[in-house]
Design a protein around this motif. Structure first.
Motif, PDB file in Angstrom:
ATOM      1  N   GLY A  58       0.779  -1.231   0.000  1.00 48.75           N
ATOM      2  CA  GLY A  58       0.000   0.000   0.000  1.00 48.75           C
ATOM      3  C   GLY A  58       0.805   1.272   0.000  1.00 48.75           C
ATOM      4  O   GLY A  58       0.241   2.360   0.103  1.00 48.75           O
ATOM      5  N   ARG A  59       2.107   1.172  -0.156  1.00 45.29           N
ATOM      6  CA  ARG A  59       2.946   2.370  -0.112  1.00 45.29           C
ATOM      7  C   ARG A  59       2.547   3.381  -1.186  1.00 45.29           C
ATOM      8  O   ARG A  59       2.502   4.582  -0.939  1.00 45.29           O
ATOM      9  CB  ARG A  59       4.411   1.980  -0.280  1.00 45.29           C
ATOM     10  CG  ARG A  59       5.369   3.159  -0.353  1.00 45.29           C
ATOM     11  CD  ARG A  59       6.811   2.701  -0.362  1.00 45.29           C
ATOM     12  NE  ARG A  59       7.737   3.816  -0.451  1.00 45.29           N
ATOM     13  CZ  ARG A  59       9.048   3.708  -0.254  1.00 45.29           C
ATOM     14  NH1 ARG A  59       9.581   2.539   0.051  1.00 45.29           N
ATOM     15  NH2 ARG A  59       9.831   4.762  -0.360  1.00 45.29           N
ATOM     16  N   SER A 119      -2.367   4.509   9.373  1.00 43.06           N
ATOM     17  CA  SER A 119      -3.559   5.061   8.747  1.00 43.06           C
ATOM     18  C   SER A 119      -3.223   6.187   7.774  1.00 43.06           C
ATOM     19  O   SER A 119      -2.122   6.742   7.803  1.00 43.06           O
ATOM     20  CB  SER A 119      -4.501   5.589   9.820  1.00 43.06           C
ATOM     21  OG  SER A 119      -3.941   6.758  10.419  1.00 43.06           O
ATOM     22  N   PRO A 120      -4.180   6.571   6.915  1.00 44.49           N
ATOM     23  CA  PRO A 120      -3.963   7.731   6.045  1.00 44.49           C
ATOM     24  C   PRO A 120      -3.644   8.995   6.836  1.00 44.49           C
ATOM     25  O   PRO A 120      -2.817   9.801   6.398  1.00 44.49           O
ATOM     26  CB  PRO A 120      -5.295   7.863   5.293  1.00 44.49           C
ATOM     27  CG  PRO A 120      -5.891   6.503   5.308  1.00 44.49           C
ATOM     28  CD  PRO A 120      -5.477   5.909   6.622  1.00 44.49           C
ATOM     29  N   GLY A 127       4.487  11.599   6.914  1.00 45.06           N
ATOM     30  CA  GLY A 127       5.177  11.251   5.684  1.00 45.06           C
ATOM     31  C   GLY A 127       5.221   9.745   5.524  1.00 45.06           C
ATOM     32  O   GLY A 127       5.119   8.993   6.509  1.00 45.06           O
ATOM     33  N   ILE A 128       5.376   9.284   4.296  1.00 39.45           N
ATOM     34  CA  ILE A 128       5.228   7.854   4.033  1.00 39.45           C
ATOM     35  C   ILE A 128       6.329   7.016   4.683  1.00 39.45           C
ATOM     36  O   ILE A 128       6.061   5.940   5.229  1.00 39.45           O
ATOM     37  CB  ILE A 128       5.140   7.575   2.508  1.00 39.45           C
ATOM     38  CG1 ILE A 128       4.825   6.099   2.248  1.00 39.45           C
ATOM     39  CG2 ILE A 128       6.404   8.032   1.804  1.00 39.45           C
ATOM     40  CD1 ILE A 128       3.515   5.623   2.822  1.00 39.45           C
ATOM     41  N   LEU A 132       5.679   4.173   7.384  1.00 36.92           N
ATOM     42  CA  LEU A 132       6.137   2.803   7.186  1.00 36.92           C
ATOM     43  C   LEU A 132       6.921   2.318   8.402  1.00 36.92           C
ATOM     44  O   LEU A 132       6.784   1.174   8.834  1.00 36.92           O
ATOM     45  CB  LEU A 132       7.004   2.709   5.933  1.00 36.92           C
ATOM     46  CG  LEU A 132       6.277   2.639   4.599  1.00 36.92           C
ATOM     47  CD1 LEU A 132       7.250   2.844   3.444  1.00 36.92           C
ATOM     48  CD2 LEU A 132       5.551   1.311   4.440  1.00 36.92           C
ATOM     49  N   SER A 133       7.765   3.181   8.951  1.00 40.49           N
ATOM     50  CA  SER A 133       8.520   2.821  10.148  1.00 40.49           C
ATOM     51  C   SER A 133       7.581   2.531  11.308  1.00 40.49           C
ATOM     52  O   SER A 133       7.774   1.558  12.059  1.00 40.49           O
ATOM     53  CB  SER A 133       9.488   3.952  10.505  1.00 40.49           C
ATOM     54  OG  SER A 133      10.267   3.601  11.632  1.00 40.49           O
ATOM     55  N   LEU A 134       6.547   3.346  11.445  1.00 43.52           N
ATOM     56  CA  LEU A 134       5.556   3.131  12.502  1.00 43.52           C
ATOM     57  C   LEU A 134       4.867   1.786  12.331  1.00 43.52           C
ATOM     58  O   LEU A 134       4.727   1.006  13.289  1.00 43.52           O
ATOM     59  CB  LEU A 134       4.540   4.265  12.464  1.00 43.52           C
ATOM     60  CG  LEU A 134       3.520   4.335  13.594  1.00 43.52           C
ATOM     61  CD1 LEU A 134       4.207   4.648  14.917  1.00 43.52           C
ATOM     62  CD2 LEU A 134       2.472   5.405  13.282  1.00 43.52           C
TER      63      LEU A 134
END
Length: 291
Positions: A58-59, A119-120, A127-128, A132-134
């Motif tokens: 989903g990136r 989430s969005p 930031g993406i 992603l890290s989260l």
């Protein structure tokens, strides 16, 4: 000229993931932890090495969460302690039906498995890469076992910041004083490495199912089919109807006007609510907002 049969078979084998990378990493880890005495070629590991294959889904989507799958395996002196089901591949190389059929068998043979979601709203705020890290940190913590090695698809290390933020004694069951896992990145690991391919399947199936649920709330965007990615129909709906609460509003969505003036809200659904219970945390939709 027709290729020899052996050459064709070799190409077929090359297209399937193997355990080669995981075994090499496990041997190096065991050798570093238990050096071989008297110049022996290798040391026997005192215990199996825990490797967590990690992959994201989903990136690049315009809507919906990003999901990180983590699939932990045990690698002993003789290789993986459990075989994976036949047909495991990078999730993008499988049909939806085949991916869904693999989920149950994969969960049964995993040493541990988990998903992490961002989430969005978190993507917009952080930031993406930070999102992603989260999500990766949530997935690794959700395993409930301490990994020795994390093997991730790609070339951006979003794992190390997540592990550093958690520290020893985190939810993954790591004992105080035990070092954090070493992180290894590999481009196309979802294609080449069994543990990462398995993680990609679990993450893809879960995110696709969630996008189908969201489609019922906003069917004009076609999320059941495009899964939040930028298909022509999805972009046309954005142009004519504006953005939804599930869109990543910090991204270039191609809206005719900017800002919150062109945002479609679903009554009773201000955003994703996150479940913090259960083995597989995932977004849940309030009952009152379900059709």
């Amino acid at each position: 000229m027709t290729a020899p049969a052996s050459s064709t078979a070799g190409r077929r084998r090359a297209s399937a993931p193997t355990w080669d990378t995981e075994i090499a990493l496990a041997l190096a880890h065991a050798d570093a932890a238990h050096p071989a005495p008297h110049g022996d070629a290798a040391a026997d590991p005192a215990r199996p090495v825990v490797i967590a294959g990690v992959d994201e889904v989903g990136r690049g989507a315009l809507a919906g969460p990003v999901v990180v799958g983590a699939f932990a395996v045990l690698i002993g002196a003789d290789g993986p302690e459990r075989a994976l089901p036949e047909g495991v591949r990078d999730s993008k190389a499988l049909t939806a039906r085949r991916r869904e059929a693999l989920v149950g068998p994969l969960r049964e043979v995993a040493h541990a498995h988990a998903l992490g979601w961002a989430s969005p709203e978190e993507i917009d705020a952080r930031g993406i890469l930070a999102a992603l890290s989260l999500a990766a940190g949530r997935a690794i913590a959700g395993l409930g076992v301490a990994a020795d090695i994390v093997l991730m698809d790609g070339d951006a290390d979003v794992i190390t910041p997540a592990l550093a933020a958690q520290g020893p004694g985190a939810a993954d069951g790591r004992e105080a004083g035990r070092p954090l896992p070493s992180v290894h990145l590999r481009v196309k690991a979802d294609r080449d490495c069994m543990s990462v391919a398995a993680a990609s399947v679990l993450a893809k199936v879960a995110r696709d199912a969630h996008m189908v649920e969201l489609d019922a709330l906003a069917p004009h965007y076609g999320w059941a089919g495009n899964k939040g990615y930028g298909s022509a129909a999805h972009r046309e709906a954005l142009r004519t109807r504006g953005a939804h609460a599930q869109h990543r509003r910090s991204w270039n969505l191609g809206l005719p006007v900017s800002g919150a003036a062109n945002v479609q809200e679903t009554p009773g659904v201000p955003g994703v609510l996150w479940s913090d219970a259960g083995e597989q945390p995932r977004p849940r939709i309030p009952k009152e907002a379900q059709p």
